[in-house]
Design a protein around this motif. Structure first.
Motif, PDB file in Angstrom:
ATOM      1  N   GLY A  82      37.709  42.028  50.210  1.00  0.00           N
ATOM      2  CA  GLY A  82      36.577  41.084  50.768  1.00  0.00           C
ATOM      3  C   GLY A  82      35.991  42.090  50.373  1.00  0.00           C
ATOM      4  N   ARG A  83      36.472  43.147  49.255  1.00  0.00           N
ATOM      5  CA  ARG A  83      35.208  44.639  48.695  1.00  0.00           C
ATOM      6  C   ARG A  83      35.297  44.601  47.211  1.00  0.00           C
ATOM      7  N   PHE A  84      36.852  44.253  47.099  1.00  0.00           N
ATOM      8  CA  PHE A  84      37.137  44.608  45.777  1.00  0.00           C
ATOM      9  C   PHE A  84      37.630  43.262  44.692  1.00  0.00           C
ATOM     10  N   LEU A  85      36.651  43.182  43.645  1.00  0.00           N
ATOM     11  CA  LEU A  85      36.926  42.058  42.836  1.00  0.00           C
ATOM     12  C   LEU A  85      37.575  42.334  41.550  1.00  0.00           C
ATOM     13  N   TRP A  86      38.699  41.780  41.295  1.00  0.00           N
ATOM     14  CA  TRP A  86      39.561  42.047  40.669  1.00  0.00           C
ATOM     15  C   TRP A  86      40.303  41.025  39.259  1.00  0.00           C
ATOM     16  N   ALA A  87      40.180  41.228  38.314  1.00  0.00           N
ATOM     17  CA  ALA A  87      41.651  40.174  37.734  1.00  0.00           C
ATOM     18  C   ALA A  87      42.894  41.153  37.243  1.00  0.00           C
ATOM     19  N   GLY A  88      43.626  40.034  37.530  1.00  0.00           N
ATOM     20  CA  GLY A  88      45.175  39.788  38.036  1.00  0.00           C
ATOM     21  C   GLY A  88      46.332  40.636  36.540  1.00  0.00           C
ATOM     22  N   VAL A  89      46.883  41.151  36.042  1.00  0.00           N
ATOM     23  CA  VAL A  89      48.068  40.828  35.528  1.00  0.00           C
ATOM     24  C   VAL A  89      49.078  39.897  35.173  1.00  0.00           C
ATOM     25  N   ALA A  90      49.571  39.849  34.019  1.00  0.00           N
ATOM     26  CA  ALA A  90      50.516  38.800  33.633  1.00  0.00           C
ATOM     27  C   ALA A  90      51.716  39.444  32.707  1.00  0.00           C
ATOM     28  N   GLY A  91      52.787  38.964  32.801  1.00  0.00           N
ATOM     29  CA  GLY A  91      53.264  40.124  31.168  1.00  0.00           C
ATOM     30  C   GLY A  91      54.756  40.400  32.368  1.00  0.00           C
ATOM     31  N   HIS A 116      49.353  57.760  47.614  1.00  0.00           N
ATOM     32  CA  HIS A 116      50.076  56.708  47.460  1.00  0.00           C
ATOM     33  C   HIS A 116      49.833  55.635  48.337  1.00  0.00           C
ATOM     34  N   ARG A 117      49.551  55.194  47.402  1.00  0.00           N
ATOM     35  CA  ARG A 117      50.153  53.224  47.987  1.00  0.00           C
ATOM     36  C   ARG A 117      51.000  52.682  46.513  1.00  0.00           C
ATOM     37  N   ARG A 118      51.483  51.605  47.411  1.00  0.00           N
ATOM     38  CA  ARG A 118      51.925  50.717  46.207  1.00  0.00           C
ATOM     39  C   ARG A 118      50.937  50.040  45.210  1.00  0.00           C
ATOM     40  N   TYR A 119      52.029  50.153  44.439  1.00  0.00           N
ATOM     41  CA  TYR A 119      50.798  50.308  42.862  1.00  0.00           C
ATOM     42  C   TYR A 119      50.519  48.926  42.939  1.00  0.00           C
ATOM     43  N   ARG A 120      49.661  48.025  42.923  1.00  0.00           N
ATOM     44  CA  ARG A 120      48.838  46.586  42.389  1.00  0.00           C
ATOM     45  C   ARG A 120      48.111  47.035  41.261  1.00  0.00           C
ATOM     46  N   PRO A 121      48.740  46.184  40.471  1.00  0.00           N
ATOM     47  CA  PRO A 121      48.198  46.164  39.009  1.00  0.00           C
ATOM     48  C   PRO A 121      47.114  44.691  39.056  1.00  0.00           C
ATOM     49  N   HIS A 122      45.917  46.051  38.827  1.00  0.00           N
ATOM     50  CA  HIS A 122      44.831  44.878  38.589  1.00  0.00           C
ATOM     51  C   HIS A 122      44.659  45.587  37.905  1.00  0.00           C
ATOM     52  N   LEU A 123      42.792  44.828  37.329  1.00  0.00           N
ATOM     53  CA  LEU A 123      41.724  45.547  36.869  1.00  0.00           C
ATOM     54  C   LEU A 123      40.077  44.989  37.803  1.00  0.00           C
ATOM     55  N   THR A 124      39.666  46.502  37.952  1.00  0.00           N
ATOM     56  CA  THR A 124      38.118  46.501  38.996  1.00  0.00           C
ATOM     57  C   THR A 124      37.527  45.661  38.352  1.00  0.00           C
ATOM     58  N   LEU A 125      36.204  44.421  38.738  1.00  0.00           N
ATOM     59  CA  LEU A 125      35.414  43.945  38.404  1.00  0.00           C
ATOM     60  C   LEU A 125      34.230  44.419  39.566  1.00  0.00           C
ATOM     61  N   ALA A 126      34.411  43.946  40.250  1.00  0.00           N
ATOM     62  CA  ALA A 126      32.785  44.809  41.007  1.00  0.00           C
ATOM     63  C   ALA A 126      33.470  45.121  42.857  1.00  0.00           C
ATOM     64  N   ARG A 127      32.219  45.884  43.441  1.00  0.00           N
ATOM     65  CA  ARG A 127      32.533  46.257  44.722  1.00  0.00           C
ATOM     66  C   ARG A 127      31.712  45.760  45.213  1.00  0.00           C
ATOM     67  N   ALA A 128      32.023  45.415  46.583  1.00  0.00           N
ATOM     68  CA  ALA A 128      31.648  45.472  47.560  1.00  0.00           C
ATOM     69  C   ALA A 128      30.665  46.202  48.446  1.00  0.00           C
ATOM     70  N   GLY A 129      30.516  46.619  49.040  1.00  0.00           N
ATOM     71  CA  GLY A 129      29.313  47.679  50.281  1.00  0.00           C
ATOM     72  C   GLY A 129      29.750  47.197  51.727  1.00  0.00           C
ATOM     73  N   ASP A 130      29.782  45.887  51.642  1.00  0.00           N
ATOM     74  CA  ASP A 130      29.969  45.020  53.120  1.00  0.00           C
ATOM     75  C   ASP A 130      31.204  43.942  52.582  1.00  0.00           C
ATOM     76  N   PRO A 131      32.455  43.417  53.076  1.00  0.00           N
ATOM     77  CA  PRO A 131      32.863  42.260  53.441  1.00  0.00           C
ATOM     78  C   PRO A 131      31.773  41.232  52.831  1.00  0.00           C
ATOM     79  N   TYR A 132      32.885  40.975  51.424  1.00  0.00           N
ATOM     80  CA  TYR A 132      31.901  39.695  50.552  1.00  0.00           C
ATOM     81  C   TYR A 132      32.849  38.611  50.441  1.00  0.00           C
ATOM     82  N   ASP A 133      32.009  37.622  50.172  1.00  0.00           N
ATOM     83  CA  ASP A 133      33.043  36.156  50.345  1.00  0.00           C
ATOM     84  C   ASP A 133      33.241  35.479  48.774  1.00  0.00           C
ATOM     85  N   PHE A 134      34.171  36.523  48.565  1.00  0.00           N
ATOM     86  CA  PHE A 134      34.651  35.783  46.647  1.00  0.00           C
ATOM     87  C   PHE A 134      34.841  34.890  46.583  1.00  0.00           C
TER      88      PHE A 134
END
Length: 185
Positions: A82-91, A116-134
């Motif tokens: 609920g803090r980071f909105l992103w576009a996904g990746v395909a292909g 050291h995080r599990r890689y999850r491809p994405h392009l960040t579009l927006a951030r929220a300071g508090d949990p947000y209903d996307f």
């Protein structure tokens, strides 16, 4: 300097996604990322001593030379906690993940701890300071399928954090190096 390895989407891909983002609901405390900085992070290195950069660059060049070009596109969207909105990746996401692992390994071999995080491809579009209903944002992104492109370069990017204290100021990203993937012209 704060550095990360990334894939930078072509201008036409950024414009295509931008047309969709322009129609998303704004406000509510969201901080939107700037189109000029849209990227797919492969490895985040954090603060890297200036003296380490040449070795990192050499190792990233090797990682790029060992990775063939591949096709990906932006598709759909999601959020992290609920803090980071992103576009996904395909292909060819397996090839993208391999490039990410090679970029992380280049950092480790250059003596950079990084994240050291599990890689999850994405392009960040927006951030929220508090949990947000996307919810409305995800509904709009759900049908988005961008034009695929061939990834042909591994980029090293410097992140210049805001220093002015002006609300809404965004980080500035500066490409400091780039290496062609195997088979790229």
């Amino acid at each position: 300097m704060r550095l990360f390895a990334a894939v930078l989407p072509p201008v036409d891909v950024v414009e295509e996604l931008g047309a969709v983002v322009d129609r998303l609901p704004a406000g509510g405390g969201l901080r939107w990322t700037g189109r000029a900085g849209w990227h797919l992070t492969l490895a985040f290195y954090g603060d890297v001593p200036e003296a380490t950069v040449p070795e990192l660059a050499e190792r990233l060049a090797r990682a790029a030379a060992r990775t063939g070009t591949f096709a990906i596109g932006l598709r759909g969207g999601g959020h992290f906690g609920g803090r980071f909105l992103w576009a996904g990746v395909a292909g060819e996401t397996a090839a993208l993940s391999r490039l990410a692992e090679r970029a992380r390994a280049a950092g480790r071999k250059a003596g950079i701890e990084g994240e050291h995080r599990r890689y999850r491809p994405h392009l960040t579009l927006a951030r929220a300071g508090d949990p947000y209903d996307f919810g409305p944002h995800l509904t709009a992104l759900d049908t988005f399928t961008g034009t695929p492109w061939t990834v042909a370069e591994l980029a090293l990017v410097r992140s210049n954090l805001p220093t002015s204290g002006v609300p809404g100021e965004r980080p500035r990203y500066e490409k400091v190096g780039g290496w062609p993937l195997a088979g790229a012209r």
